[in-house]
Design a protein around this motif. Structure first.
Motif, PDB file in Angstrom:
ATOM      1  N   ALA A  57     -31.152  -0.852   5.031  1.00 12.89           N
ATOM      2  CA  ALA A  57     -31.888  -2.071   4.689  1.00 12.89           C
ATOM      3  C   ALA A  57     -31.556  -3.195   5.661  1.00 12.89           C
ATOM      4  O   ALA A  57     -32.451  -3.930   6.106  1.00 12.89           O
ATOM      5  CB  ALA A  57     -31.556  -2.494   3.261  1.00 12.89           C
ATOM      6  N   LEU A  58     -30.286  -3.340   6.018  1.00 13.40           N
ATOM      7  CA  LEU A  58     -29.884  -4.394   6.956  1.00 13.40           C
ATOM      8  C   LEU A  58     -30.504  -4.165   8.331  1.00 13.40           C
ATOM      9  O   LEU A  58     -30.875  -5.114   9.021  1.00 13.40           O
ATOM     10  CB  LEU A  58     -28.359  -4.447   7.069  1.00 13.40           C
ATOM     11  CG  LEU A  58     -27.593  -4.834   5.798  1.00 13.40           C
ATOM     12  CD1 LEU A  58     -26.090  -4.892   6.084  1.00 13.40           C
ATOM     13  CD2 LEU A  58     -28.082  -6.166   5.242  1.00 13.40           C
ATOM     14  N   GLY A  65     -36.214  -9.827  12.027  1.00 13.20           N
ATOM     15  CA  GLY A  65     -35.820 -11.160  12.465  1.00 13.20           C
ATOM     16  C   GLY A  65     -35.291 -12.053  11.372  1.00 13.20           C
ATOM     17  O   GLY A  65     -35.225 -13.275  11.544  1.00 13.20           O
ATOM     18  N   LEU A  66     -34.888 -11.468  10.232  1.00  8.76           N
ATOM     19  CA  LEU A  66     -34.384 -12.277   9.123  1.00  8.76           C
ATOM     20  C   LEU A  66     -32.865 -12.402   9.135  1.00  8.76           C
ATOM     21  O   LEU A  66     -32.318 -13.360   8.586  1.00  8.76           O
ATOM     22  CB  LEU A  66     -34.843 -11.694   7.784  1.00  8.76           C
ATOM     23  CG  LEU A  66     -36.344 -11.740   7.518  1.00  8.76           C
ATOM     24  CD1 LEU A  66     -36.669 -11.078   6.189  1.00  8.76           C
ATOM     25  CD2 LEU A  66     -36.854 -13.175   7.526  1.00  8.76           C
ATOM     26  N   ILE A  67     -32.173 -11.435   9.729  1.00  9.88           N
ATOM     27  CA  ILE A  67     -30.715 -11.506   9.796  1.00  9.88           C
ATOM     28  C   ILE A  67     -30.242 -11.148  11.194  1.00  9.88           C
ATOM     29  O   ILE A  67     -30.985 -10.571  11.995  1.00  9.88           O
ATOM     30  CB  ILE A  67     -30.030 -10.558   8.775  1.00  9.88           C
ATOM     31  CG1 ILE A  67     -30.277  -9.087   9.157  1.00  9.88           C
ATOM     32  CG2 ILE A  67     -30.503 -10.833   7.356  1.00  9.88           C
ATOM     33  CD1 ILE A  67     -29.442  -8.103   8.352  1.00  9.88           C
ATOM     34  N   ARG A  68     -28.993 -11.507  11.470  1.00  8.47           N
ATOM     35  CA  ARG A  68     -28.315 -11.076  12.696  1.00  8.47           C
ATOM     36  C   ARG A  68     -27.003 -10.449  12.270  1.00  8.47           C
ATOM     37  O   ARG A  68     -26.299 -10.981  11.408  1.00  8.47           O
ATOM     38  CB  ARG A  68     -28.039 -12.264  13.615  1.00  8.47           C
ATOM     39  CG  ARG A  68     -27.372 -11.873  14.935  1.00  8.47           C
ATOM     40  CD  ARG A  68     -26.951 -13.074  15.754  1.00  8.47           C
ATOM     41  NE  ARG A  68     -25.890 -13.821  15.071  1.00  8.47           N
ATOM     42  CZ  ARG A  68     -26.005 -15.067  14.638  1.00  8.47           C
ATOM     43  NH1 ARG A  68     -27.144 -15.725  14.797  1.00  8.47           N
ATOM     44  NH2 ARG A  68     -24.999 -15.674  14.024  1.00  8.47           N
ATOM     45  N   THR A  69     -26.675  -9.315  12.836  1.00  5.64           N
ATOM     46  CA  THR A  69     -25.427  -8.652  12.474  1.00  5.64           C
ATOM     47  C   THR A  69     -24.456  -8.698  13.633  1.00  5.64           C
ATOM     48  O   THR A  69     -24.847  -8.612  14.798  1.00  5.64           O
ATOM     49  CB  THR A  69     -25.663  -7.188  12.064  1.00  5.64           C
ATOM     50  OG1 THR A  69     -26.285  -6.486  13.145  1.00  5.64           O
ATOM     51  CG2 THR A  69     -26.547  -7.107  10.831  1.00  5.64           C
ATOM     52  N   VAL A  80     -25.697 -12.256   8.992  1.00  2.72           N
ATOM     53  CA  VAL A  80     -25.940 -13.677   8.797  1.00  2.72           C
ATOM     54  C   VAL A  80     -27.444 -13.925   8.705  1.00  2.72           C
ATOM     55  O   VAL A  80     -28.215 -13.403   9.519  1.00  2.72           O
ATOM     56  CB  VAL A  80     -25.356 -14.509   9.961  1.00  2.72           C
ATOM     57  CG1 VAL A  80     -25.593 -15.998   9.731  1.00  2.72           C
ATOM     58  CG2 VAL A  80     -23.881 -14.214  10.138  1.00  2.72           C
ATOM     59  N   ILE A  81     -27.874 -14.702   7.720  1.00  2.00           N
ATOM     60  CA  ILE A  81     -29.286 -15.056   7.590  1.00  2.00           C
ATOM     61  C   ILE A  81     -29.679 -16.003   8.717  1.00  2.00           C
ATOM     62  O   ILE A  81     -29.014 -17.008   8.958  1.00  2.00           O
ATOM     63  CB  ILE A  81     -29.558 -15.755   6.234  1.00  2.00           C
ATOM     64  CG1 ILE A  81     -29.111 -14.880   5.057  1.00  2.00           C
ATOM     65  CG2 ILE A  81     -31.041 -16.109   6.103  1.00  2.00           C
ATOM     66  CD1 ILE A  81     -29.848 -13.581   4.936  1.00  2.00           C
ATOM     67  N   ILE A  82     -30.753 -15.677   9.442  1.00  2.00           N
ATOM     68  CA  ILE A  82     -31.214 -16.556  10.519  1.00  2.00           C
ATOM     69  C   ILE A  82     -32.634 -17.058  10.298  1.00  2.00           C
ATOM     70  O   ILE A  82     -33.122 -17.919  11.036  1.00  2.00           O
ATOM     71  CB  ILE A  82     -31.124 -15.869  11.894  1.00  2.00           C
ATOM     72  CG1 ILE A  82     -31.972 -14.591  11.931  1.00  2.00           C
ATOM     73  CG2 ILE A  82     -29.673 -15.561  12.243  1.00  2.00           C
ATOM     74  CD1 ILE A  82     -32.030 -13.926  13.301  1.00  2.00           C
ATOM     75  N   ALA A  83     -33.347 -16.525   9.288  1.00  3.03           N
ATOM     76  CA  ALA A  83     -34.716 -16.989   9.003  1.00  3.03           C
ATOM     77  C   ALA A  83     -35.054 -16.649   7.566  1.00  3.03           C
ATOM     78  O   ALA A  83     -34.437 -15.788   6.941  1.00  3.03           O
ATOM     79  CB  ALA A  83     -35.722 -16.340   9.956  1.00  3.03           C
ATOM     80  N   THR A  84     -36.058 -17.335   7.032  1.00  2.00           N
ATOM     81  CA  THR A  84     -36.556 -17.076   5.680  1.00  2.00           C
ATOM     82  C   THR A  84     -38.062 -16.880   5.734  1.00  2.00           C
ATOM     83  O   THR A  84     -38.708 -17.274   6.706  1.00  2.00           O
ATOM     84  CB  THR A  84     -36.230 -18.246   4.729  1.00  2.00           C
ATOM     85  OG1 THR A  84     -36.774 -19.455   5.280  1.00  2.00           O
ATOM     86  CG2 THR A  84     -34.734 -18.400   4.555  1.00  2.00           C
ATOM     87  N   PRO A  85     -38.669 -16.262   4.704  1.00  2.00           N
ATOM     88  CA  PRO A  85     -40.134 -16.126   4.678  1.00  2.00           C
ATOM     89  C   PRO A  85     -40.792 -17.483   4.868  1.00  2.00           C
ATOM     90  O   PRO A  85     -40.347 -18.489   4.336  1.00  2.00           O
ATOM     91  CB  PRO A  85     -40.406 -15.554   3.283  1.00  2.00           C
ATOM     92  CG  PRO A  85     -39.164 -14.805   2.950  1.00  2.00           C
ATOM     93  CD  PRO A  85     -38.041 -15.622   3.536  1.00  2.00           C
TER      94      PRO A  85
END
Length: 251
Positions: A57-58, A65-69, A80-85
């Protein structure tokens, strides 16, 4: 359980449970850009799934483009969350559960109408921004991409075209239908005997649509999108009444 207008709804896979949980937290502002997701072990225990499902899932969330690992320790490690809908579509995302009850043929016709208009408008723009959808197509080409990951990214690709068009109403409607669309597409994919061949064909069609948009050919882009959607539903024996073009469009 089957409904009069469509096939039975499949139970969500474990990694989809993780994906939907995180998306719900994003929509409810429980998670915001800059926040860290819980460690894999904690998410797995909380949701009752394996750590491999959390990682899957990650992986999809990162490509979207919603998270960065990051690896190691410190403030940049973990997910880390980098964007939201985006904007107004977040409200319609909450209607996805209700969308599961829509008749399949209606979903197909709506997709054809919306997405044909999307690519037609996009191709008419002077400088359409296709970089985000091309990034998704490149991710879908990865040799280790699972069928489930491919289909999730496929849904994001079609939503990405709507976002690129700049039409907020169509984007919001597409977002609201996303769950229903993914559900039926997955049912169809399970019926395909040679999935690698189907995925390769879908990718060719995706790239043909993007190429028509970039070349500024609204009519071709519209016809390719229509053939792409109706062709898949017909080949997967899902849609009963949606007309399929007599021959597949080629640029």
């Amino acid at each position: 359980m089957p409904t009069p207008d469509g096939p039975p709804q499949p139970a969500p896979r474990a990694w989809q449970v993780v994906l939907e949980h995180i998306e719900r937290d994003l929509l409810d502002d429980t998670l915001s850009p800059g926040d860290h997701l819980p460690p894999e072990r904690d998410l797995a225990a909380r949701l009752g799934v394996g750590r491999s499902s959390v990682r899957e899932a990650l992986r999809v969330l990162e490509v979207m483009g919603l998270i960065r690992t990051g690896t190691g320790s410190g403030p940049n490690s973990g997910a880390v969350i980098i964007a939201t809908p985006r904007g107004g579509m977040s409200a319609l995302l909450r209607l996805q559960v209700a969308a599961h009850g829509f008749p399949l043929d209606d979903v197909v016709r709506t997709r054809v109408a919306l997405e044909s208009a999307v690519v037609e408008d996009l191709a008419a723009q002077a400088t359409p921004d296709t970089a985000p959808v091309r990034h998704l197509l490149d991710a879908m080409d990865a040799p280790d991409r699972t069928r489930e990951e491919f289909l999730t990214l496929d849904a994001q690709f079609h939503l990405g075209l709507a976002e690129a068009s700049g039409n907020l109403v169509i984007t919001a409607t597409m977002a609201g239908l996303r769950s229903a669309i993914e559900s039926y597409v997955r049912i169809g994919a399970a019926r395909v005997a040679d999935w690698p061949a189907m995925a390769a064909r879908l990718q060719r069609e995706h790239r043909d649509i993007v190429r028509a948009v970039e070349q500024g050919d609204p009519t071709l882009a519209r016809d390719l999108a229509r053939a792409h959607i109706t062709g898949y539903y017909a080949d997967a024996q899902l849609a009963r009444e949606t007309p399929v073009p007599p021959e597949r469009i080629t640029p």
